[in-house]
Design a protein around this motif. Structure first.
Motif: not given
Lengths: 933, 157
Positions: A96-99, A236-240
């Motif tokens: 969540i922090i990453h988001d 996970a973002p697409a650009a993981s």
């Protein structure tokens, strides 16, 4: 992004790194209460802050995790599966922090109910004494302690999807965060660590260190499973892959925290580098054609850039200290029911980071105070004809090497009457004195400890621990705080803080053969002053002034102010060639007279050592390019010195008037010349004899001059070197004696002995000069003969001390500054520890403070309280009744002496009878010494 | 007595850096000394206490130079006599004590430390922790903290 949020993210990332490390330990030692406590606190903080910032998802995950951990803390047995669940929650938090970081402060879409459900269920389960493997529990295989971290996660994810009891079959929100607990120990930088997603390609290598550290790792699951997991993690973002990792590295890594000491050290090293660079450049100038030239220029440039960059690291906009204020004020506004408009000006004014940290709290305090005490309620405001919304204004700006922060409100202003009343009540000032104080002086009381005039103690302020703490905090960093208040219009607090470590452009000037730096911020212009040139300095009464474009600019000579003026310059007075540095400090303009202006240089202010801190003329020191240290002039102190010299001028006049009204001081003076043509004088009463010696009889022994005199060797002293070597064949000298020891003061010529009334202007001369007086129509310097004797007469002091006694403490009360100045060195040289007082009230301030004396010497004829009254008071107090008190008076009549004895004086001595005084003192203190030793 | 010295056991061995000031031998506990250097280019500080000769640059640090002869009430040295500085830290700041000579480091038993003679000049008495009677002469142990703290007090008084 909101600065507050940004700060939260930075902090949370840091705590998560910690949690990672702690979790590893926890896993190994699940029943260690300390570790558990640490993790609990971190999670609790995240929960609290996210609630505050309105981050719902984060808050609920953290809450559920906290509940579970609370159970453990309360003593529930820790099971591996539960540990695993906690780890999962931490990973979710990271996701969540990453988001938040990548989506500009917006929480990503996602459902955490699966995790929360599991956490809640676990929390229930651990409460049961004998837990059965609940369906919600992940399969044992997933929770093997010490398992390879990545595998753990993959496994977890698979488990999550497969576990039938999972309330909803939603895929886990946690990204395939590669930064599993284990790897916190790996060598990768912490920031990268908290970057959640990693491509699966990166995993094997990343997993290796972890695997090495956990020998118990079981065989990794197949690659397909992992790929599947990665695919399944919707969050996970697409650009993981590499992109994501890079982006996340570039994001929060913009602000890392570095220990200030590290910066300090960097700074020092860069300074060294600069010095070395300068030396190299210096060498290069002598070897024009060298192959080193080009690389050296490059080095020079890089060094300059490096220096600048390092210096910048310490500077931060003051806005950083203001960040939290709007929010605080919003809450205050609601609590107090006062609508408040907060204005902030100059938020980009930069100051030293350390200073910034130090003023955060005082500022918050002051804002609270302004909102609570300063501003009226809306009703009151309307009644007073003001806008309903109160205004609090914060502004910051540079002023001559300082930062000024103003906190002002448009409220009711300070209640002067109440403060006055309170000050009297608290015993800070007597009622009588309180009435004499100006409003500004009264207002200053609010900075005293325990001072609050608020009617009611509110939760916000009014406990009387506010402003004195503010003042203390600000003074700790070398600043000051003042208040200006107008009734009904509001108050303004002015905080002045020095830039302790700042880059300042400075003008390097020369004065008295020394170089000094003047901060360029305060410099307006430079004017060259020469004989016959357009600009010249004139004397207006005694004050040197410069006519500059229809204005009279007051001038202060730097060398004279600092007491380093050479005699030629002092004698030349305003006729000397000089430069005037025109300064502007606040609304005051003045000129500093210096001998030469050399160049400008970017300097780093370094604080002076604490031993030198009382020398207020300097704001610090700096190292110049050539490696030498020079002092930095403090323009504010200069401005103050200027103001003082003006007011003291006024004081002089008053003092003169006072003396004139008393009929002046009549005294015999011996006038002579020594060193220069100007006449000098000492009171005749101090001189034992006048003699004339043949210069050839003077013997020089190890740097000291001696002459045979009455069967023994008498040391000689001179006014200065030029007087010592003036080549005269016959030298007149004044003989002073003390305790049977004689010392000769050699002069050039004895002019006259005069007996007349005169007034002395004090402090106008250099060392060894008490002041000047007009004697027989000529300005004459009155010498402080004690100044010329100390090294010779110190022997007496030492003898007395060596005899095993402390120096007797002597209190000298005399309203005449001349006598105080005259007697102090004599008494000091005779071995007394002298305390000088200009009047009885001053004497009492010492006595009340607990000072004790072995003997008191008091004048009789003094304004306010005379000597008779003083001694009567001393006699009536049991503490002081037994002290010997010597009266000192010009009135030597038998009646006066009798009156003195009746009043309680131990002895009565004529003012000029120095020998008599010393003999009497000796007698009184000898008895004491006898008792002591 | 400086706390560090006081807390040592009686049989402890203490190392002293010996310095000579106007012929008198003094010892500084080795933990107090971090540097010995030849002072160069001392910048005088106007209006400073008389004991302060000035400030100087020691590898990028500003060092305040204290004239120990003046501090201890000795006659000042002639201009051509060499001086050497002992670098000490006090309250996080660096000071250079200007002395005439720095000698060898002596290791002495604390038990040999004798109390100050009562007839010692009170100024000295305050600044010394005690005396070692060496074979050839007496060595006074300087309390660096008091040496510096008193300058400050006297200056601000």
């Amino acid at each position: 992004m909101d600065d507050l949020l940004q700060e939260f993210l930075t902090e949370t990332n840091e705590s998560l790194d910690l949690v990672d490390a702690e979790l590893v330990k926890f896993e190994r030692d699940p029943n260690n209460a300390d570790i558990l406590g640490n993790i609990f606190r971190l999670v609790h903080t995240i929960k609290g802050t996210s609630g505050f910032l309105g981050l719902v998802r984060l808050g609920s995950v953290a809450h559920a995790a906290e509940t579970l951990m609370g159970r453990f803390r309360d003593g529930a047995p820790v099971k591996p599966d539960a540990v695993d669940l906690v780890m999962q929650s931490i990973d979710r938090v990271k996701g969540i922090i990453h988001d938040l970081e990548t989506n500009d402060g917006v929480e990503g879409e996602g459902d955490d109910s699966d995790l929360i459900g599991a956490l809640e269920e676990m929390a229930e389960k651990v409460l049961q004494p004998d837990p059965e493997p609940a369906p919600a529990a992940p399969e044992p295989v997933a929770v093997q302690a010490g398992a390879d971290a990545d595998d753990d996660l993959d496994e977890l994810e698979r488990l999550f999807r497969d576990t039938p009891v999972d309330p909803r079959p939603a895929p886990p929100a946690a990204p395939a965060s590669a930064s599993a607990p284990k790897k916190a120990e790996s060598a990768t930088p912490p920031r990268a660590e908290s970057a959640p997603p990693k491509s699966s390609a990166a995993e094997p290598s990343a997993a290796n260190p972890a695997a090495v550290k956990s020998p118990a790792s079981r065989p990794a699951p197949g690659v397909p499973a992992r790929a599947e997991a990665a695919l399944a993690s919707r969050e996970a973002p697409a650009a993981s892959g590499d992109d994501g990792a890079a982006a996340s590295r570039g994001g929060p890594a913009q602000s890392i925290r570095v220990n200030v000491d590290t910066l300090e050290q960097l700074m020092t090293m860069v300074s060294e580098l600069v010095l070395t660079r300068n030396q190299l450049l210096d060498l290069m100038r002598r070897h024009e054609e060298s192959e080193f030239k080009v690389p050296l220029q490059r080095l020079s440039q890089v060094t300059a850039e490096l220096q600048e960059a390092v210096m910048k690291t310490r500077m931060q906009p003051i806005g950083n200290a203001w960040q939290k204020l709007p929010r605080i004020l919003r809450d205050l506004s609601r609590d107090l029911g006062k609508p408040i408009d907060l204005q902030m000006l100059g938020a980009d004014t930069e100051l030293d980071r350390q200073v910034l940290e130090m003023i955060k709290d005082p500022l918050t305090h002051m804002i609270r105070n302004s909102a609570d005490h300063g501003l009226e309620t809306p009703a009151e405001r309307v009644k007073a004809g003001k806008r309903e919304v109160g205004t609090i204004r914060l502004s910051a700006y540079h002023e001559g090497g300082h930062i000024i922060i103003e906190v002002s409100d448009d409220g009711r202003g300070l209640n002067t009457a109440r403060i006055r009343e309170k000050a009297v009540k608290n015993g800070l000032v007597s009622e009588l004195e309180a009435d004499k104080l100006s409003d500004a002086q009264v207002h200053a009381f609010i900075f005293h400890a325990g001072f609050s005039t608020a009617d009611a103690v509110t939760s916000v302020s009014g406990r009387g621990v506010g402003m004195d703490v503010v003042r203390t905090n600000i003074e700790v960093i070398g600043g000051s705080v003042n208040v200006v208040s107008r009734p009904g219009q509001g108050s303004t607090f002015l905080i002045k803080i020095p830039l302790t470590l700042a880059i300042v452009s400075a003008l390097i000037v020369e004065s008295g053969n020394e170089r000094f730096a003047i901060p360029q911020l305060a410099v307006v212009e430079l004017v060259r002053v020469q004989k016959g040139s357009e600009h010249r300095i004139e004397r207006f009464k005694d004050a040197p002034v410069l006519r500059l474009r229809d204005k009279l600019l007051p001038i202060i000579y730097l060398d004279q102010l600092l007491g380093i003026g050479s005699p030629e310059n002092v004698n030349a007075g305003v006729a000397r060639d000089s430069f005037v540095v025109v300064m502007q400090v606040g609304n005051r303009a003045f000129g500093i007279g210096v001998d030469n202006v050399l160049h400008t240089e970017e300097i780093v202010i370094k604080p002076v050592s604490s031993i030198l801190r009382h020398v207020s003329m300097f704001s610090g020191t700096t190292i110049l390019g050539d490696g030498s240290v020079i002092m930095i002039i403090d323009p504010n102190s200069m401005a103050q010195a200027m103001a003082v010299s003006l007011t003291s001028g006024a004081a002089h006049e008053e003092a003169q008037k006072a003396v004139a009204s008393k009929g002046g001081q009549s005294m015999s003076l011996i006038v002579f010349r020594a060193g220069s043509a100007e006449p000098k004088a000492v009171p005749l009463s101090l001189v034992t004899r006048l003699e004339v010696f043949d210069a050839e009889r003077i013997e020089r022994v190890t740097g000291h001059d001696l002459v045979q005199y009455r069967g023994s060797l008498m040391p000689l002293v001179y006014f200065d070197e030029s007087s010592r070597n003036n080549g005269q064949k016959e030298r007149p000298l004044l003989v002073f004696t003390d305790h049977g020891r004689a010392i000769g003061f050699v002069v050039d010529e004895i002019v006259d002995i005069v007996d007349e009334e005169f007034t002395i202007e004090f402090g106008s001369g250099g060392p060894g000069i008490v002041g000047t007086a007009v004697v027989r129509g000529k300005a004459t310097e009155i010498l402080d003969i004690g100044h010329f004797l100390p090294s010779n007469f110190a022997a007496i002091t030492t003898q007395r001390a060596a005899a095993g006694a402390e120096r007797p403490r002597l209190l000298l009360v005399d309203d005449s500054a001349f006598f105080r100045n005259m007697l102090a060195p004599v008494l000091g040289a005779a071995g007394y520890d002298v305390t000088l007082c200009a009047g009885v009230s001053e004497a009492y301030s010492h006595l009340d403070a607990g000072a004790r004396f072995d003997v008191v010497v008091s004048d009789i004829d003094m304004p306010d309280v005379d000597g008779f009254t003083f001694v009567e008071q001393l006699r009536s107090n049991p503490d002081t009744a037994e002290w010997p008190v010597v009266a000192l008076s010009g009135l030597g009549t038998p009646e006066a002496i009798e009156r003195g004895r009746q009043a309680g004086f131990t002895d009565y001595i004529a003012k000029f009878d120095k020998a008599g005084l010393l003999a009497a003192l000796d007698e009184f203190t000898a008895s004491r010494n006898g008792v002591v030793s | 007595m400086s706390t560090q010295l006081a807390t040592l056991r009686d049989d402890a061995q203490i190392q002293f850096v010996t310095v000579r000031i106007a012929g008198q031998l003094f010892g500084l506990p080795i933990w107090a000394v971090h540097d010995v250097f030849v002072p160069q280019r001392i910048t005088p500080v106007p209006l400073a206490p008389a004991e302060i000769d000035g400030v100087l640059n020691l590898r990028g640090r500003i060092v305040t130079a204290v004239n120990m002869r003046r501090r201890l009430g000795f006659p000042l040295r002639d201009a051509d006599e060499v001086e050497i500085a002992v670098g000490v830290d006090y309250l996080g700041e660096t000071y250079g004590l200007l002395v005439d000579e720095v000698g060898e480091v002596l290791t002495l038993d604390k038990s040999r430390l004798t109390t100050k003679p009562p007839n010692l000049d009170p100024r000295w008495s305050a600044m010394t922790d005690g005396v070692f009677s060496l074979d050839a002469e007496l060595m006074a142990v300087l309390d660096v903290e008091v040496v510096l703290a008193n300058i400050k007090e006297e200056a601000s008084a």
